[in-house]
Design an enzyme around this catalytic site. Structure first.
Site, short mmCIF file in Angstrom:
data_model
loop_
_atom_site.label_atom_id
_atom_site.label_comp_id
_atom_site.label_asym_id
_atom_site.label_seq_id
_atom_site.Cartn_x
_atom_site.Cartn_y
_atom_site.Cartn_z
N GLN A 51 -8.15 -7.37 -11.26
CA GLN A 51 -8.92 -6.26 -10.67
C GLN A 51 -8.59 -4.95 -11.38
O GLN A 51 -9.47 -4.16 -11.72
CB GLN A 51 -8.57 -6.17 -9.18
CG GLN A 51 -9.05 -4.91 -8.49
CD GLN A 51 -8.77 -4.97 -6.99
OE1 GLN A 51 -9.51 -5.61 -6.26
NE2 GLN A 51 -7.72 -4.32 -6.54
N HIS B 193 0.84 -1.20 0.00
CA HIS B 193 0.00 0.00 0.00
C HIS B 193 0.88 1.25 0.00
O HIS B 193 0.57 2.24 -0.67
CB HIS B 193 -0.91 0.02 1.24
CG HIS B 193 -1.86 -1.14 1.33
ND1 HIS B 193 -1.71 -2.14 2.26
CD2 HIS B 193 -2.97 -1.45 0.63
CE1 HIS B 193 -2.70 -3.02 2.13
NE2 HIS B 193 -3.47 -2.62 1.14
N LEU C 278 3.50 -9.04 -0.91
CA LEU C 278 2.91 -8.61 0.36
C LEU C 278 1.38 -8.58 0.24
O LEU C 278 0.85 -8.21 -0.80
CB LEU C 278 3.43 -7.23 0.74
CG LEU C 278 4.93 -7.10 0.98
CD1 LEU C 278 5.26 -5.70 1.50
CD2 LEU C 278 5.44 -8.15 1.96
P1 AMP Z 1 -6.31 -4.27 -0.52
O1 AMP Z 1 -6.21 -3.46 0.72
O2 AMP Z 1 -5.80 -5.67 -0.38
O3 AMP Z 1 -7.67 -4.20 -1.17
O4 AMP Z 1 -5.33 -3.61 -1.56
C1 AMP Z 1 -5.42 -2.24 -1.88
C2 AMP Z 1 -4.54 -1.96 -3.06
O5 AMP Z 1 -3.18 -2.31 -2.73
C3 AMP Z 1 -4.90 -2.80 -4.30
O6 AMP Z 1 -4.83 -1.96 -5.44
C4 AMP Z 1 -3.85 -3.87 -4.32
O7 AMP Z 1 -3.57 -4.37 -5.61
C5 AMP Z 1 -2.65 -3.11 -3.77
N1 AMP Z 1 -1.66 -4.04 -3.23
C6 AMP Z 1 -1.88 -5.03 -2.34
N2 AMP Z 1 -0.73 -5.73 -2.12
C7 AMP Z 1 0.22 -5.16 -2.89
C8 AMP Z 1 1.60 -5.44 -3.10
N3 AMP Z 1 2.22 -6.42 -2.50
N4 AMP Z 1 2.28 -4.63 -3.96
C9 AMP Z 1 1.64 -3.61 -4.58
N5 AMP Z 1 0.34 -3.30 -4.42
C10 AMP Z 1 -0.37 -4.07 -3.60
#
Ligand code: AMP
Length: 281
Positions: A154, A37, A185
């Protein structure tokens, strides 16, 4: 850092920024923030004057037997994390703000893409995602919005939604952030034991093997699937392995440079996804 819990105060803030010609970037999240994030937030700072982060655990994108109830909610840590990353404002809506109980529900879906890959085992997942993201985009009206490459399907679905509904927001994709073992992550990695982490690292190792195979001239998707499976931990249950066109997500049988491999599996009930871009000259 401002904190907004309702849409009127958020709109007022947004209108002030418009009056001041401040560019706004939005990073939508479900909280339990980590360096993945953080990299989106850092990316957002390069695109805008003000970065807004939303934290909303969206019930619509969880299936009945999924981890909605146990999903981590370290809100105080998340707030501090955002402050440290110079976030201008946090939007922390309740369920009733996003889905007002007295309003007729409007459903936003991208059916052709939402039924593929992750959508096969999580039938309502992507319509949950598009419904919440469209509402956030309409409430905040950001100049740009940033999503992670990790959730590549997504990203493509939301990109399609933005394009087909003529939304003015520009969408960006930020690279995957991994730990030292190569594991992408994820807020869900908190569920993994030490042994699970060892097994989960085999996803990255297998994807590296696929990348090497492609670079050595193996371009057949069936052969590449076998390469991936060979070095994957047997403790991981494969949901799907897909070799796809990077724009349309259509399956490909022979890889062209720029195509992608998408992977999803479960490890002791924890869902893990990953993806690599496959390039060669
Ligand atoms: P989430 O809180 O899991 O819904 O993720 C929020 C955003 O963070 C989404 O756009 C995810 O694709 C991105 N995200 C989650 N994990 C990672 C990661 N390891 N590297 C880059 N972006 C991420």
């Amino acid at each position: 850092m401002y904190e907004f819990y309702d849409k009127d105060s958020l709109r007022e803030y947004r209108n002030t920024l418009k009056d001041q010609n401040r560019r706004v970037a939005l990073v939508p999240t479900m909280g339990a923030l980590h360096e993945g994030h953080a990299s989106l937030i850092t990316h957002a700072h390069t695109l805008a004057d003000e970065v807004i982060v939303s934290i909303f655990l969206n019930p619509l994108q969880f299936g009945p037997n999924e981890d909605f109830k146990r999903y981590p909610k370290p809100l105080d840590d998340d707030k501090q994390y955002c402050k440290d990353l110079a976030v201008s404002a946090l939007f922390l809506p309740s369920n009733d703000i996003i889905y007002p109980p007295d309003a007729v529900f409007t459903n936003v879906t991208v059916p052709s893409l939402s039924s593929l890959y992750c959508g096969q085992s999580r039938p309502n997942f992507f319509s949950g995602v598009t419904n919440v993201v469209l509402r956030l985009l309409n409430l905040i009206d950001p100049d740009s919005v940033i999503f992670g490459e990790k959730d590549y399907q997504q990203y493509i679905i939301i990109k399609s939604c933005i394009e087909s509904l003529f939304l003015p927001t520009k969408i960006y994709c930020s690279p995957i952030i991994r730990n030292q073992q190569g594991i992408a992550l994820s807020s869900r990695n908190r569920y993994l034991s030490k042994q699970d982490r060892h097994d989960a690292a085999s996803i990255f190792q297998s994807l590296c093997k696929v990348k090497d195979a492609v670079q050595s001239g193996i371009l057949d998707a069936t052969e590449l699937t076998a390469v991936l499976k060979k070095s994957l931990s047997p403790n991981i249950t494969i949901d799907y392995i897909a070799f796809v066109d990077e724009k349309s997500l259509t399956p490909v049988t022979m890889i062209r440079s720029g195509n992608r491999v998408l992977f999803a599996g479960t490890l002791n009930k924890t869902r893990l996804i990953d993806t690599f871009e496959l390039t060669f000259s």
